[in-house]
Design an enzyme around this catalytic site. Sequence first.
Site, PDB file in Angstrom:
ATOM      1  N   LYS A  87       0.808  -1.225   0.000  1.00  0.00           N
ATOM      2  CA  LYS A  87       0.000   0.000   0.000  1.00  0.00           C
ATOM      3  C   LYS A  87       0.848   1.286   0.000  1.00  0.00           C
ATOM      4  O   LYS A  87       0.430   2.290  -0.561  1.00  0.00           O
ATOM      5  CB  LYS A  87      -0.954   0.012   1.184  1.00  0.00           C
ATOM      6  CG  LYS A  87      -2.107  -0.959   0.998  1.00  0.00           C
ATOM      7  CD  LYS A  87      -3.281  -0.638   1.887  1.00  0.00           C
ATOM      8  CE  LYS A  87      -4.484  -1.450   1.498  1.00  0.00           C
ATOM      9  NZ  LYS A  87      -4.341  -2.883   1.840  1.00  0.00           N
ATOM     10  N   GLU A 109     -10.197   7.045   4.339  1.00  0.00           N
ATOM     11  CA  GLU A 109     -10.935   6.175   5.246  1.00  0.00           C
ATOM     12  C   GLU A 109     -10.120   4.892   5.381  1.00  0.00           C
ATOM     13  O   GLU A 109      -9.248   4.613   4.575  1.00  0.00           O
ATOM     14  CB  GLU A 109     -12.321   5.847   4.703  1.00  0.00           C
ATOM     15  CG  GLU A 109     -12.342   4.806   3.582  1.00  0.00           C
ATOM     16  CD  GLU A 109     -11.860   5.362   2.255  1.00  0.00           C
ATOM     17  OE1 GLU A 109     -11.941   6.586   2.055  1.00  0.00           O
ATOM     18  OE2 GLU A 109     -11.375   4.572   1.426  1.00  0.00           O
ATOM     19  N   SER A 376       1.565  -9.810  -1.245  1.00  0.00           N
ATOM     20  CA  SER A 376       1.247  -8.386  -1.053  1.00  0.00           C
ATOM     21  C   SER A 376       1.575  -7.841   0.332  1.00  0.00           C
ATOM     22  O   SER A 376       1.835  -6.651   0.482  1.00  0.00           O
ATOM     23  CB  SER A 376      -0.231  -8.142  -1.371  1.00  0.00           C
ATOM     24  OG  SER A 376      -1.055  -9.014  -0.620  1.00  0.00           O
TER      25      SER A 376
END
Length: 393
Positions: A87, A109, A376
């Site tokens: 991310k 969010e 990931s």
Amino acid sequence: MENSKGFFGIYGGSYISEQLQAEMNKIEKAYNEIKNNQRFLEQMQYIRRTYQGRPTPITHAKNLSKKIGGGQIYLKREDLNHTGAHKLNHCIGEVLLAKFMGKSKVIAETGAGQHGVAMATAAAYLGLECEIHMGKKDIIKEKPNVLRMQLLGAKIISVDKGQQTLKEAIDSAFESYAQDYENSFYCIGSVVGPHPFPTMVRDYQSIIGTEAKEQMIFETGALPDAVVACVGGGSNAIGIFSAFIEDEKVKLYGVEPLGKGDKVGENAASIAFGKDGILHGFKSKVIMDENGEVAPVYSIASGLDYPSVGPEHAFLHSIKRAEYVQIDDKECLEAFYLLPKVEGIIPALESAHAVAYAMKLAKETSNDYKILVNLSGRGDKDMDYVVEHYGMQ
Ligand SMILES: *Cc1c(COP(=O)(O)O)cnc(C)c1O
């Protein structure tokens, strides 16, 4: 792949209010200005090299491959990014863009808190204020990530409307953004939302594929035969796919969460079970109930439980360039327990879906078949939950 309005075939685009569209146009313009700007690219490379921990390596999972006795599995180690997942690749990009546009604050969010932690990290490093909206229930459930965000200096807004989870958090973050377009920038957490976000987030994540392609050739002398990645919104998957889309011999597999089964509410496999629809400002596959309302979704991996999917995936599916397959909770857990024992790597529950599918594929293929898996993220965040619910296996 996409046209100038952000359409991938019939998917994507921008279905939002005029006011928000005006902001998206400004973001698109600013993004186009900096994306090929040498100074900006150098700054990004510098941050990736000296702060983020890139390039991340590729690990040949020799023990796992031997145990299965077929194809060879290679892991692209996005778990080794600072903050433990892919991310940060797009959070750094988005916050740099916000800074370039002269904004003082980023808003986002978060559900399980992973996007919030990566945002708070990027904002702290680049010196911007950070406001994270989070459902009250999620705040209680995800305490370690809430503490992380607070230590990183982010302001947490507790949302106590409705179900008090991700959906309400998104609404609340949008409201806050709408009140201050002038100074704030809304950071979307995946390749979803209105144009230009699916394109922009993909571009920031494409570093995964660019590195992986070069590394596979260096380590094995050839391209992989298959690339496998889990799909929630689809950012880590599109990031690794993007470098291989034009290599038609390389098979691309997106792994969706089948959760507890194929009924509405039991899974979050948007491509398998979704219908064409519009959600959060873009057109894609959306999981709906019999009345055409957005349906509740579920996966053991909270990063995968989104009722839609990035438009580029819906498009790659429609032209059959990528195949979308499903892994359920049970298969995911088998991979989650096995990988640490044979390779010394604890995968995130999201990533364990990709590992589980790679294991299936390895079983069906021969020794010289190379399977590249995007790992990931790391699984430290999931250990407590898994052991509490499923025991120590
Ligand atoms: C958030 C997350 C995902 C899902 O997001 P995508 O946009 O589909 O990549 C997958 N893996 C990990 C480790 C995550 O934190």
